[in-house]
Design a protein around this motif. Sequence first.
Motif, PDB file in Angstrom:
ATOM      1  N   GLY A  70       0.836  -1.198   0.000  1.00  0.00           N
ATOM      2  CA  GLY A  70       0.000   0.000   0.000  1.00  0.00           C
ATOM      3  C   GLY A  70       0.868   1.244   0.000  1.00  0.00           C
ATOM      4  O   GLY A  70       1.754   1.397  -0.832  1.00  0.00           O
ATOM      5  N   ALA A  71       0.657   2.134   0.954  1.00  0.00           N
ATOM      6  CA  ALA A  71       1.454   3.361   1.056  1.00  0.00           C
ATOM      7  C   ALA A  71       2.765   3.129   1.794  1.00  0.00           C
ATOM      8  O   ALA A  71       3.626   4.002   1.821  1.00  0.00           O
ATOM      9  CB  ALA A  71       0.648   4.433   1.787  1.00  0.00           C
TER      10      ALA A  71
ATOM     11  N   ASP B 229       0.028   8.872   0.482  1.00  0.00           N
ATOM     12  CA  ASP B 229      -1.120   8.043   0.851  1.00  0.00           C
ATOM     13  C   ASP B 229      -1.255   6.900  -0.155  1.00  0.00           C
ATOM     14  O   ASP B 229      -0.440   6.753  -1.071  1.00  0.00           O
ATOM     15  CB  ASP B 229      -2.397   8.879   0.979  1.00  0.00           C
ATOM     16  CG  ASP B 229      -3.005   9.285  -0.348  1.00  0.00           C
ATOM     17  OD1 ASP B 229      -2.354   9.141  -1.399  1.00  0.00           O
ATOM     18  OD2 ASP B 229      -4.151   9.760  -0.332  1.00  0.00           O
ATOM     19  N   ASP B 230      -2.295   6.078  -0.001  1.00  0.00           N
ATOM     20  CA  ASP B 230      -2.491   4.921  -0.875  1.00  0.00           C
ATOM     21  C   ASP B 230      -2.683   5.306  -2.336  1.00  0.00           C
ATOM     22  O   ASP B 230      -2.408   4.511  -3.233  1.00  0.00           O
ATOM     23  CB  ASP B 230      -3.701   4.104  -0.414  1.00  0.00           C
ATOM     24  CG  ASP B 230      -3.445   3.387   0.899  1.00  0.00           C
ATOM     25  OD1 ASP B 230      -2.276   3.232   1.285  1.00  0.00           O
ATOM     26  OD2 ASP B 230      -4.432   2.985   1.550  1.00  0.00           O
ATOM     27  N   ASP B 231      -3.152   6.531  -2.595  1.00  0.00           N
ATOM     28  CA  ASP B 231      -3.380   6.983  -3.971  1.00  0.00           C
ATOM     29  C   ASP B 231      -2.196   7.763  -4.529  1.00  0.00           C
ATOM     30  O   ASP B 231      -2.263   8.275  -5.646  1.00  0.00           O
ATOM     31  CB  ASP B 231      -4.636   7.847  -4.036  1.00  0.00           C
ATOM     32  CG  ASP B 231      -5.876   7.075  -3.629  1.00  0.00           C
ATOM     33  OD1 ASP B 231      -5.947   5.857  -3.933  1.00  0.00           O
ATOM     34  OD2 ASP B 231      -6.767   7.659  -2.986  1.00  0.00           O
TER      35      ASP B 231
ATOM     36  N   SER C 139      -4.520   1.293   5.943  1.00  0.00           N
ATOM     37  CA  SER C 139      -4.531   2.205   4.795  1.00  0.00           C
ATOM     38  C   SER C 139      -4.196   3.621   5.245  1.00  0.00           C
ATOM     39  O   SER C 139      -4.411   3.983   6.401  1.00  0.00           O
ATOM     40  CB  SER C 139      -5.892   2.178   4.107  1.00  0.00           C
ATOM     41  OG  SER C 139      -6.873   2.726   4.961  1.00  0.00           O
TER      42      SER C 139
ATOM     43  N   LYS D  97      -5.053   7.440   3.927  1.00  0.00           N
ATOM     44  CA  LYS D  97      -5.892   8.203   2.990  1.00  0.00           C
ATOM     45  C   LYS D  97      -5.958   9.660   3.372  1.00  0.00           C
ATOM     46  O   LYS D  97      -6.197   9.992   4.533  1.00  0.00           O
ATOM     47  CB  LYS D  97      -7.330   7.651   2.974  1.00  0.00           C
ATOM     48  CG  LYS D  97      -7.445   6.241   2.471  1.00  0.00           C
ATOM     49  CD  LYS D  97      -7.425   6.211   0.988  1.00  0.00           C
ATOM     50  CE  LYS D  97      -7.702   4.792   0.511  1.00  0.00           C
ATOM     51  NZ  LYS D  97      -7.531   4.659  -0.892  1.00  0.00           N
TER      52      LYS D  97
END
Length: 192
Positions: free
Chosen positions: A38-39, A80-82, A185, A187
């Motif tokens: 993930g991040a 972050d995850d994105d 996560s 976010k």
Amino acid sequence: MQLLIGLLLAFAVAASVGLGTTWYALQGGTPFGAFTVGAWSAWPRTGTPAIDPYARALVARSGELPMGAGDGIAFVATKDDDGAVLDGRCDVTVSGVTPQARFWTLTLYDPEGQLVGNSLKRHGFTSHEVIRSSEGKIDISVAPRARAGNWLPTGGIDRYKLVLRFYDSPIGVASRTGRETQLPSVKVSSCP
């Protein structure tokens, strides 16, 4: 004479490329051998004799003491995850279930690796003090303004990093199960 000029030119090019890539690796903080969940990114060989030369230089320059392979593993998140950069003026949520570990910590640092100053003197959470939901999930707000529940104050700094350390955990380097492990996560929930 042309041979001497050619040798000097080749030496200059080789030296500039070598020094340039070394500088880039040290400034970017990207030692080899990282794996990402993930991040979160971890460098499992940093605390072992198999450490690569660039990671060794980063450790020497920062003065940090890396976790040994038998002690646990540390994950770092700067985005972050994105892929959005962690900005201290934004509200960020770290949520989910933490993997099995005897003890874990989540700490907030500035980009230089110093604790982020704040009036509450709160720089992180441990597995013993964090408030969990009835399902065992954590929900930590990392934000400049106070939030109910688990809140880490950022002080509104431009950039920061989160370090999640697991001590005495099966996701350590020796078992090599870190790649399959699900981590909380990260976010960005709102940003001015």
